[in-house]
Structures are given as structure tokens and as C-alpha cells.
Design an enzyme around this catalytic site. Structure first.
Site, PDB file in Angstrom:
ATOM      1  N   LEU A  64       0.824  -1.220   0.000  1.00  0.00           N
ATOM      2  CA  LEU A  64       0.000   0.000   0.000  1.00  0.00           C
ATOM      3  C   LEU A  64       0.856   1.267   0.000  1.00  0.00           C
ATOM      4  O   LEU A  64       0.330   2.363  -0.140  1.00  0.00           O
ATOM      5  CB  LEU A  64      -0.981  -0.012   1.171  1.00  0.00           C
ATOM      6  CG  LEU A  64      -2.041  -1.131   1.116  1.00  0.00           C
ATOM      7  CD1 LEU A  64      -3.080  -0.945   2.202  1.00  0.00           C
ATOM      8  CD2 LEU A  64      -2.723  -1.206  -0.248  1.00  0.00           C
ATOM      9  N   ASN A  95       7.413  -3.184   3.588  1.00  0.00           N
ATOM     10  CA  ASN A  95       8.500  -2.390   2.986  1.00  0.00           C
ATOM     11  C   ASN A  95       8.087  -0.951   2.684  1.00  0.00           C
ATOM     12  O   ASN A  95       8.215  -0.467   1.563  1.00  0.00           O
ATOM     13  CB  ASN A  95       9.047  -3.080   1.728  1.00  0.00           C
ATOM     14  CG  ASN A  95       8.016  -3.249   0.626  1.00  0.00           C
ATOM     15  OD1 ASN A  95       6.810  -3.163   0.879  1.00  0.00           O
ATOM     16  ND2 ASN A  95       8.472  -3.465  -0.598  1.00  0.00           N
ATOM     17  N   ASP A 153       9.232  -9.146   2.790  1.00  0.00           N
ATOM     18  CA  ASP A 153       8.945  -9.287   1.356  1.00  0.00           C
ATOM     19  C   ASP A 153       9.603  -8.187   0.534  1.00  0.00           C
ATOM     20  O   ASP A 153       9.574  -7.018   0.882  1.00  0.00           O
ATOM     21  CB  ASP A 153       7.446  -9.259   1.070  1.00  0.00           C
ATOM     22  CG  ASP A 153       7.196  -9.429  -0.424  1.00  0.00           C
ATOM     23  OD1 ASP A 153       7.563 -10.491  -0.947  1.00  0.00           O
ATOM     24  OD2 ASP A 153       6.685  -8.499  -1.063  1.00  0.00           O
ATOM     25  N   HIS A 233       4.131 -15.538  -3.441  1.00  0.00           N
ATOM     26  CA  HIS A 233       4.192 -15.584  -4.908  1.00  0.00           C
ATOM     27  C   HIS A 233       5.050 -16.708  -5.488  1.00  0.00           C
ATOM     28  O   HIS A 233       6.040 -16.479  -6.170  1.00  0.00           O
ATOM     29  CB  HIS A 233       4.652 -14.256  -5.504  1.00  0.00           C
ATOM     30  CG  HIS A 233       5.765 -13.561  -4.762  1.00  0.00           C
ATOM     31  ND1 HIS A 233       6.931 -14.178  -4.435  1.00  0.00           N
ATOM     32  CD2 HIS A 233       5.855 -12.290  -4.292  1.00  0.00           C
ATOM     33  CE1 HIS A 233       7.703 -13.303  -3.800  1.00  0.00           C
ATOM     34  NE2 HIS A 233       7.074 -12.165  -3.685  1.00  0.00           N
ATOM     35  N   ASN A 281       8.792  -9.292  -9.880  1.00  0.00           N
ATOM     36  CA  ASN A 281       9.692 -10.194  -9.177  1.00  0.00           C
ATOM     37  C   ASN A 281       8.922 -11.041  -8.169  1.00  0.00           C
ATOM     38  O   ASN A 281       8.307 -10.491  -7.281  1.00  0.00           O
ATOM     39  CB  ASN A 281      10.776  -9.377  -8.454  1.00  0.00           C
ATOM     40  CG  ASN A 281      11.994 -10.231  -8.144  1.00  0.00           C
ATOM     41  OD1 ASN A 281      12.220 -11.253  -8.780  1.00  0.00           O
ATOM     42  ND2 ASN A 281      12.774  -9.829  -7.166  1.00  0.00           N
ATOM     43  N   ASP A 308      -0.046  -9.555  -4.920  1.00  0.00           N
ATOM     44  CA  ASP A 308       1.238  -8.839  -4.867  1.00  0.00           C
ATOM     45  C   ASP A 308       1.082  -7.459  -5.520  1.00  0.00           C
ATOM     46  O   ASP A 308       1.968  -6.999  -6.243  1.00  0.00           O
ATOM     47  CB  ASP A 308       2.354  -9.658  -5.535  1.00  0.00           C
ATOM     48  CG  ASP A 308       3.742  -9.083  -5.255  1.00  0.00           C
ATOM     49  OD1 ASP A 308       3.862  -8.116  -4.476  1.00  0.00           O
ATOM     50  OD2 ASP A 308       4.721  -9.600  -5.848  1.00  0.00           O
ATOM     51  N   HIS A 312       3.311   1.535  -8.796  1.00  0.00           N
ATOM     52  CA  HIS A 312       4.430   2.448  -9.069  1.00  0.00           C
ATOM     53  C   HIS A 312       3.906   3.633  -9.845  1.00  0.00           C
ATOM     54  O   HIS A 312       2.919   3.526 -10.582  1.00  0.00           O
ATOM     55  CB  HIS A 312       5.519   1.753  -9.891  1.00  0.00           C
ATOM     56  CG  HIS A 312       6.292   0.730  -9.130  1.00  0.00           C
ATOM     57  ND1 HIS A 312       7.109   1.054  -8.070  1.00  0.00           N
ATOM     58  CD2 HIS A 312       6.356  -0.614  -9.247  1.00  0.00           C
ATOM     59  CE1 HIS A 312       7.647  -0.051  -7.579  1.00  0.00           C
ATOM     60  NE2 HIS A 312       7.196  -1.083  -8.276  1.00  0.00           N
TER      61      HIS A 312
HETATM   62 ZN   LIG Z   1       7.940 -10.607  -2.865  1.00  0.00          ZN
END
Ligand SMILES: [Zn+2]
Length: 428
Positions: A64, A95, A153, A233, A281, A308, A312
Site C-alpha cells: 500500500l 517495505n 517481502d 508468490h 519479481n 502482490d 508504481h
Molecule cells: Zn515478494
């Protein structure tokens, strides 16, 4: 007392072995009754005939971006995108900036999500401080503040003894440890999957083994240390084979798959003319890997569908393929893609779709929901299997537009999403 009666939908809830036309009565945010021809006195009546009614979807894996990267996404815009995708709850990866490695950040995210008032947002705390892979975060304090899992992650915890201690420590709080399985000494963070296509295109590439070797280590450590491992994933044939074997041995492991790994191969990089929306990824894999994912989806090796969702800004993706950041947005396309490609075509029963979107994820992270239960929160998703949609990124609630599925024509769409009996999305 507020009363809502959702009338005449086909209610599909494998957790309760339910599949049939029924009414849902919601009183004060809770499901008070599921049954035939319920009394509608003083209730707001919503006609759901011709629609499917599912327990609310749960996405175990979204980014988010708030705090720190609100120009990409905010908790509010992310929760709105989730609601539009049929997800009544999402789990937000750690992250951010600052990293969610401390209870103050965890609590702040949980509070912001409550204020936003769309889908529920469950924070995921970082495994290690600053996601540097060295020192463990305070799992217990983050759990008290609302964390439902821990994960670095985006990065693999490369140090084996740190990961071993993380799994041991997490058992004290019964928190799943979600691993981004990528041995970076092998992947080198190559821009795409290593294979015939990468050779032809001349792009930097990462082998499928960078993932499966990391999965093998984490499964081995989970057997040694105990605890609950969740593989994010999963994307390769070897990874799913390893997880299948580990499950058979009784290892407490769950895993998720994304729609893009199910529906695209590395050929898409070329076919799209190097669209950076295909740079993700783990990377889009080859046909053999994709076939193995489909098999694992049906035999129960895969527990959850997760997007996932990785927003961006357009400027960040408007660069050459090698320089672009990894990630694509998935919240608003996942259910339609899955329904159109797998359910409508008869390859996956609708009950299995519900398992992957709701029951499976709820069990993996021990979350509320995952089924329609009288007396519990009225979180549910209404799905129109006949709706014809075309993916139009300009209409996304998400702030980001980076999807490789723009222009896809799909059959089936989320018609409405309810959280605690409140409509948080209705299809325009
Ligand atoms: Zn990941």
C-alpha cells in the site's frame, strides 16, 4: 437497528459446504441469518438474483506504500482499490518508509486503515529491523499492535541462522513467517526469467532455481525450527513440488500464487514490446512452470490467490526495461481474470475460486472471515458472472496504472463488496 437483506443470490461458501440460492440477512454489521425467503420487514432489500455471493475476498499480499511512498499509493487509495476488487480485507507488506518493523508503525497503519473505512487492512510486520536481514524485530509487540504475519517481502532473509531464529521466535506468537524466496546471489535481480526468451531478447535474467533453492532452504529450516512458513508468490514448478512434498511430510507451510504468474509467461515481455508492466519479481516464467502452477492450484498445494499489488508511479515505469522497478497492480483485475480464464472455462470449480480468494487465505494467516457464519461480521463479495468488462487502468481506484492486462476483455466482475454489512463498493 440497521437491517439489510440480500435477496436471491447463489451463495457459495465451501467452508460451510454451501452452494445454493439463499438470502443473507445483515443486522448491525453482522450476518444474522442465511436461509431461504427470509423476512424482509424494515430491511433495505438488495436484489442479488443472477449474482454469486461469496465470503469476502482476502488478499494476503499487497503493497500500500504508505507511509513513505504516498505518490505511488496510499492506505486510502489502496483500500478503495481493494474494495473495488472484491477484497474485504488485505494484508499490507512491511517495505514502507519507515519500514513497519516497530509497533508504532504497525499501529499507525492499522489506525489509518480504520479511518479510511473501505476494506480492512491487516499490517504485516518486518522480520528484521529495517529489513536488513540482521536483527529480528519485536514480533510480540507488533502482533499486539495488529500485525498478522511477519515478512521482509521484497528481500529474502539470506542469513540462515537469522531465518531459523525468526521461525522459532514466531512460534511464541503463532505468527506465520512469509518468505520472499529469492537467492539474490543467484538471481542477481535479473530483469526477467532466464531461458530461451531472455537469451533472444538479450535482457539480464534470473534462473528459476534462485527461487526454488530459497524455498528448499526455508522449508528445511521450518522443519528444524518449527513455526509456520508461508511462501509468497510461488512461481516455479520446482518450488511447488517442494511445497507439495513438505506438506505431505506435515510441515506447516502455506503458499500463494498471483494472477500474473498464472496467466502470463515470459513470452509476454517480447509480445508486449518490452512493456515495463511485465517486469515483476519473481519474473514471469516459462510454460512448464505455469502449467505446474495450474496443477498445484487444483490439487490443493496452493492455498491462496494473492495479487502482490505493487503500485508504481507512471514516471518510474516509463524507463527502459532494465532500469524499471519490479511490480504491477493487481487488486482490481484479479477476480475477473480468474473467473474469465479458469472458472468460466470450466477448468476450476467456482467453489475452488472461493477457497483460493477467501477460505484459504483466512486460514493461512489465521484471519477472521473466510466463510459466511451467522453471528460473525458481514464481510462478503457479490460477483456478477455475466458482466462483460474491459480492463481500463484509467478507471482504477488505485493511484497506479501499471498492469499488463490493460484492454483485456473479461467475463465476470465484482458487483459489490461489503465490510461489516456496509457497502464499500458497488460497480457503477
Ligand atoms: Zn515478494
Amino acid at each position: 437497528m440497521t437491517r439489510l437483506l440480500l435477496r436471491g443470490g447463489r451463495v457459495v461458501d465451501p467452508a460451510a459446504r454451501r452452494d445454493g440460492i439463499a438470502d443473507l440477512l445483515v443486522e448491525n454489521g453482522r450476518l444474522s441469518r442465511i436461509g431461504e425467503r427470509l423476512d424482509a420487514a424494515s430491511a433495505d432489500v438488495v436484489d442479488a438474483s443472477g449474482k454469486l455471493v461469496f465470503p469476502g475476498f482476502i488478499d494476503l499480499h499487497v503493497h500500500l506504500r504508505e507511509p513513505g511512498f504516498e505518490y505511488k499509493e496510499s492506505i486510502l487509495s489502496g483500500a478503495q482499490a481493494a474494495a473495488a476488487g472484491g477484497f474485504s480485507a488485505v494484508c499490507a507488506m512491511a517495505n514502507t518508509d519507515p519500514v513497519n518493523d516497530h509497533r508504532t508503525v504497525t499501529r499507525w497503519i492499522a489506525d489509518r486503515a480504520r479511518e479510511a473505512g473501505f476494506s480492512r487492512v491487516y499490517p504485516i510486520g518486518a522480520i528484521t529491523k529495517g529489513m536488513r536481514g540482521e536483527e529480528l524485530s519485536e514480533f510480540g509487540e507488533m502482533k499486539e499492535a495488529g500485525a498478522v504475519a511477519v515478512s521482509d517481502d521484497g528481500r529474502w532473509v539470506a542469513n540462515g541462522s537469522v531465518m531459523r531464529r525468526a521461525l522459532e521466535y514466531a512460534t511464541l506468537f503463532d505468527l506465520p513467517v512469509a518468505t520472499h524466496a529469492e537467492d539474490e546471489s543467484l538471481s542477481g535481480r535479473g530483469a526477467m526469467n532466464e531461458g530461451r526468451v531472455s537469451t533472444r531478447l538479450g535482457l539480464s535474467a534470473q534462473p528459476a532455481e534462485a527461487e526454488s533453492i530459497a524455498v528448499a532452504r526455508d522449508l528445511t529450516l521450518c522443519e528444524l525450527a518449527g513455526g509456520r512458513l508461508h511462501v509468497c508468490h510461488v512461481s516455479t514448478a520446482r518450488s511447488v513440488a517442494l511445497i507439495r512434498e513438505a506438506k505431505a511430510r506435515g510441515v506447516r507451510v502455506t503458499c500463494e500464487v498471483t494472477p500474473h504468474h498464472l496467466f502470463l509467461t515470459d513470452e509476454e515481455v517480447a509480445r508486449s514490446g518490452f512493456s515495463t508492466a511485465t517486469k515483476v519479481n519473481p519474473p514471469l516464467r516459462g510454460e512448464r512452470d505455469v502449467a505446474a502452477l495450474h496443477e498445484a492450484l487444483l490439487d490443493g498445494t496452493i492455498d491462496a490467490l494473492a495479487t502482490d499489488h505493487a503500485p508504481h508511479h507512471a514516471d518510474e515505469k516509463a524507463v527502459d526495461y532494465e532500469s524499471a522497478p519490479f511490480g504491477l497492480v493487481g487488486l482490481e483485475t484479479a477476480a475477473s481474470l480468474f473467473h474469465d480464464r479458469l472458472v468460466r472455462t470450466g477448468r476450476v470449480p467456482v467453489a475452488r475460486m472461493v477457497e483460493l480468494f477467501s477460505g484459504g487465505p483466512a486460514r493461512a494467516f489465521s484471519l477472521p472471515g473466510g466463510g459466511l457464519v451467522e453471528g460473525k461480521d458481514a464481510d462478503f463479495t457479490v460477483f456478477d458472472p455475466a458482466a462483460e468488462v474491459e480492463v481500463d487502468p484509467r478507471a482504477f481506484r488505485s493511484r497506479a496504472r501499471n498492469t499488463p492486462f490493460a484492454g483485456a476483455r473479461l467475463t465476470g466482475a465484482v458487483a459489490a463488496t461489503y465490510v461489516a454489512g456496509r457497502e464499500v463498493y458497488r460497480r457503477p
